[in-house]
Design a protein around this motif. Structure first.
Motif, PDB file in Angstrom:
ATOM      1  N   VAL A 280      47.712  56.329  36.380  1.00  0.00           N
ATOM      2  CA  VAL A 280      48.671  56.180  35.281  1.00  0.00           C
ATOM      3  C   VAL A 280      47.978  55.966  33.933  1.00  0.00           C
ATOM      4  N   SER A 281      46.653  56.171  33.882  1.00  0.00           N
ATOM      5  CA  SER A 281      45.958  55.968  32.609  1.00  0.00           C
ATOM      6  C   SER A 281      44.888  57.026  32.410  1.00  0.00           C
ATOM      7  N   GLU A 282      44.418  57.107  31.170  1.00  0.00           N
ATOM      8  CA  GLU A 282      43.299  57.971  30.797  1.00  0.00           C
ATOM      9  C   GLU A 282      42.367  57.172  29.895  1.00  0.00           C
ATOM     10  N   PRO A 283      41.138  56.903  30.325  1.00  0.00           N
ATOM     11  CA  PRO A 283      40.533  57.303  31.598  1.00  0.00           C
ATOM     12  C   PRO A 283      41.220  56.661  32.802  1.00  0.00           C
ATOM     13  N   ALA A 284      40.853  57.149  33.973  1.00  0.00           N
ATOM     14  CA  ALA A 284      41.573  56.770  35.201  1.00  0.00           C
ATOM     15  C   ALA A 284      41.139  55.397  35.697  1.00  0.00           C
ATOM     16  N   THR A 285      41.496  54.366  34.941  1.00  0.00           N
ATOM     17  CA  THR A 285      41.113  53.007  35.323  1.00  0.00           C
ATOM     18  C   THR A 285      42.306  52.131  35.681  1.00  0.00           C
ATOM     19  N   VAL A 286      43.496  52.659  35.570  1.00  0.00           N
ATOM     20  CA  VAL A 286      44.700  51.941  36.024  1.00  0.00           C
ATOM     21  C   VAL A 286      45.396  52.808  37.064  1.00  0.00           C
ATOM     22  N   LEU A 287      45.524  52.270  38.257  1.00  0.00           N
ATOM     23  CA  LEU A 287      46.088  53.020  39.376  1.00  0.00           C
ATOM     24  C   LEU A 287      47.250  52.253  39.987  1.00  0.00           C
ATOM     25  N   LEU A 288      48.188  52.990  40.535  1.00  0.00           N
ATOM     26  CA  LEU A 288      49.218  52.407  41.389  1.00  0.00           C
ATOM     27  C   LEU A 288      48.899  52.836  42.814  1.00  0.00           C
ATOM     28  N   THR A 289      48.783  51.865  43.704  1.00  0.00           N
ATOM     29  CA  THR A 289      48.459  52.185  45.099  1.00  0.00           C
ATOM     30  C   THR A 289      49.508  51.588  46.024  1.00  0.00           C
ATOM     31  N   ARG A 290      49.776  52.302  47.099  1.00  0.00           N
ATOM     32  CA  ARG A 290      50.786  51.835  48.057  1.00  0.00           C
ATOM     33  C   ARG A 290      50.132  51.579  49.401  1.00  0.00           C
ATOM     34  N   THR A 291      50.392  50.379  49.931  1.00  0.00           N
ATOM     35  CA  THR A 291      49.906  49.998  51.256  1.00  0.00           C
ATOM     36  C   THR A 291      51.047  49.370  52.031  1.00  0.00           C
ATOM     37  N   GLY A 292      51.396  49.987  53.161  1.00  0.00           N
ATOM     38  CA  GLY A 292      52.476  49.438  53.971  1.00  0.00           C
ATOM     39  C   GLY A 292      53.802  49.406  53.269  1.00  0.00           C
ATOM     40  N   GLY A 293      54.017  50.320  52.366  1.00  0.00           N
ATOM     41  CA  GLY A 293      55.292  50.385  51.659  1.00  0.00           C
ATOM     42  C   GLY A 293      55.334  49.579  50.373  1.00  0.00           C
ATOM     43  N   ASP A 294      54.331  48.724  50.121  1.00  0.00           N
ATOM     44  CA  ASP A 294      54.299  47.896  48.907  1.00  0.00           C
ATOM     45  C   ASP A 294      53.321  48.475  47.893  1.00  0.00           C
ATOM     46  N   TRP A 295      53.758  48.546  46.650  1.00  0.00           N
ATOM     47  CA  TRP A 295      52.925  49.073  45.575  1.00  0.00           C
ATOM     48  C   TRP A 295      52.185  47.944  44.873  1.00  0.00           C
ATOM     49  N   ARG A 296      50.957  48.204  44.492  1.00  0.00           N
ATOM     50  CA  ARG A 296      50.172  47.294  43.671  1.00  0.00           C
ATOM     51  C   ARG A 296      49.572  48.076  42.502  1.00  0.00           C
ATOM     52  N   ALA A 297      49.204  47.345  41.461  1.00  0.00           N
ATOM     53  CA  ALA A 297      48.531  47.962  40.312  1.00  0.00           C
ATOM     54  C   ALA A 297      47.083  47.508  40.308  1.00  0.00           C
ATOM     55  N   ILE A 298      46.174  48.444  40.156  1.00  0.00           N
ATOM     56  CA  ILE A 298      44.746  48.161  40.194  1.00  0.00           C
ATOM     57  C   ILE A 298      44.118  48.512  38.850  1.00  0.00           C
ATOM     58  N   GLU A 299      43.339  47.584  38.298  1.00  0.00           N
ATOM     59  CA  GLU A 299      42.512  47.866  37.126  1.00  0.00           C
ATOM     60  C   GLU A 299      41.072  48.059  37.608  1.00  0.00           C
ATOM     61  N   VAL A 300      40.530  49.224  37.404  1.00  0.00           N
ATOM     62  CA  VAL A 300      39.188  49.547  37.873  1.00  0.00           C
ATOM     63  C   VAL A 300      38.192  49.201  36.783  1.00  0.00           C
ATOM     64  N   ASP A 301      37.214  48.347  37.126  1.00  0.00           N
ATOM     65  CA  ASP A 301      36.155  47.970  36.200  1.00  0.00           C
ATOM     66  C   ASP A 301      34.852  47.922  36.994  1.00  0.00           C
ATOM     67  N   LEU A 302      34.033  48.936  36.816  1.00  0.00           N
ATOM     68  CA  LEU A 302      32.805  49.041  37.590  1.00  0.00           C
ATOM     69  C   LEU A 302      31.765  48.006  37.179  1.00  0.00           C
ATOM     70  N   THR A 303      31.940  47.427  35.989  1.00  0.00           N
ATOM     71  CA  THR A 303      30.966  46.447  35.509  1.00  0.00           C
ATOM     72  C   THR A 303      31.305  45.036  35.960  1.00  0.00           C
ATOM     73  N   HIS A 304      32.555  44.625  35.757  1.00  0.00           N
ATOM     74  CA  HIS A 304      32.943  43.250  36.037  1.00  0.00           C
ATOM     75  C   HIS A 304      33.771  43.104  37.314  1.00  0.00           C
ATOM     76  N   GLY A 305      34.040  44.199  37.980  1.00  0.00           N
ATOM     77  CA  GLY A 305      34.830  44.120  39.202  1.00  0.00           C
ATOM     78  C   GLY A 305      36.282  44.458  38.952  1.00  0.00           C
ATOM     79  N   SER A 306      36.885  45.163  39.882  1.00  0.00           N
ATOM     80  CA  SER A 306      38.270  45.591  39.739  1.00  0.00           C
ATOM     81  C   SER A 306      39.235  44.435  40.016  1.00  0.00           C
ATOM     82  N   SER A 307      40.442  44.540  39.440  1.00  0.00           N
ATOM     83  CA  SER A 307      41.460  43.509  39.607  1.00  0.00           C
ATOM     84  C   SER A 307      42.716  44.128  40.196  1.00  0.00           C
ATOM     85  N   ALA A 308      43.327  43.418  41.141  1.00  0.00           N
ATOM     86  CA  ALA A 308      44.570  43.872  41.754  1.00  0.00           C
ATOM     87  C   ALA A 308      45.724  42.998  41.260  1.00  0.00           C
ATOM     88  N   HIS A 309      46.836  43.619  40.934  1.00  0.00           N
ATOM     89  CA  HIS A 309      48.040  42.913  40.498  1.00  0.00           C
ATOM     90  C   HIS A 309      49.173  43.266  41.444  1.00  0.00           C
TER      91      HIS A 309
END
Length: 327
Positions: A280-309
């Motif tokens: 959902v972003s450019e560059p591709a560092t904000v993602l929506l991911t679905r696991t077991g029917g539940d969606w989460r938002a992920i911020e990808v940061d290769l330097t400081h570590g990714s965060s899940a919301h």
């Protein structure tokens, strides 16, 4: 004016005063900071006030002198900050003449003693008038004399000071007539912002409020809602039903422009992904991911570590808190 006493009183007023008192105190403090050459601290305070109260900037310029004060400061700065865009433009030449007349008015020792009484007008007419030395100092552009006269006043009339056109450039340049120093304005703004947050805790109920708060603090404007047809086409193209809260976001704003520390959020027609991952972003560092029917938002940061919301809304609320903390 004793800076520590002023700040203690100002914080207490913001925390416990009624709404008009909050506006008066924030307006006075913002002008105080601006006349000390701390325009950024003043803008930070007013921006936070507008964000948490959702009141118009005109509430901070409710009389002619305060409106004139901001207009003269903006002229001296050579710009109007975003928070002031809703303030009506003034004829500065006419305002200068009006302010000189204001500074030249005589005062009486009985001024204010009978306010609200039926005899107030009679007493005021009979009482002898005299020049106000503080206003006279401003009329004569004697900044040092003005500072000397108000030094023991707990809340000096900085509106009349800032509204004096010949002095405004000196104030913007950092004349600092009250001797507040380079650090106190930042401390004052920070303490009052913290008090505003305590009085008006976060918890915006609607998506329009949340998006508006983010954009206000960024100094940006919304792209407007996504077209329903674009959202439907995106879901068909991706082969998934987008999370409800993300659809609610798109119904308010079709993406967001990039910020200093946050990527551009894509409009519905540019969403891409595969399976249970939606970019959902450019560059591709904000993602929506679905696991077991539940969606989460992920911020990808290769330097400081990714965060899940836990949701897209939670991610945007986190971003808002960071904006508020850094404003």
């Amino acid at each position: 004016m004793e800076p520590s006493d002023y700040l203690e009183t100002a914080v207490r007023e913001v925390l416990t005063g009624d709404e008009p008192a909050v506006d008066r105190q924030v307006g006075h403090a913002a002008l105080l900071l601006a006349t000390a050459g701390a325009a950024e601290s003043a803008d930070r305070l007013v921006t936070q006030w507008a964000s948490v109260t959702d009141r118009p900037a005109s509430s901070l310029a409710a009389d002619a002198v305060r409106a004139r004060a901001w207009a003269m400061l903006f002229e001296a700065r050579g710009e109007r900050p975003q928070w002031a865009e809703s303030l009506p433009p003034l004829d500065l030449d006419e305002e200068e003449r009006a302010h000189q007349a204001f500074l030249g008015r005589t005062v009486s020792d009985l001024d204010g003693l009978f306010e609200g009484s039926p005899v107030a007008g009679v007493v005021g007419a009979l009482a002898p008038g005299r020049p106000d030395p503080v206003r006279t100092a401003l009329a004569e552009a004697d900044l040092d004399r003005w500072a000397e006269l108000v030094t023991n006043r707990p809340s000096p009339d900085v509106a009349a000071l800032a509204a004096t056109r010949t002095l405004a450039p000196r104030l913007v340049a950092g004349a600092d007539p009250l001797g507040l120093g380079p650090e106190w304005p930042q401390q004052c703004a920070g303490a009052l912002v913290a008090a505003l947050r305590e009085r008006y805790p976060a918890g915006r109920e609607s998506w329009p409020d949340l998006v508006a708060a983010v954009l206000r603090l960024r100094g940006q404007h919304s792209a407007g809602p996504a077209a329903p047809a674009d959202v439907s086409a995106a879901q068909q193209r991706l082969g998934v039903r987008l999370p409800d809260d993300y659809q609610d976001f798109l119904a308010v704003s079709d993406g967001l422009p990039a910020d200093v520390v946050f990527p551009r959020l894509l409009p519905a027609r540019e969403l891409r992904g595969e399976g249970d991952v939606v970019i959902v972003s450019e560059p591709a560092t904000v993602l929506l991911t679905r696991t077991g029917g539940d969606w989460r938002a992920i911020e990808v940061d290769l330097t400081h570590g990714s965060s899940a919301h836990p949701s897209f809304r939670a991610l945007l609320e986190h971003h808002l808190r960071l904006l508020e903390a850094s404003a």
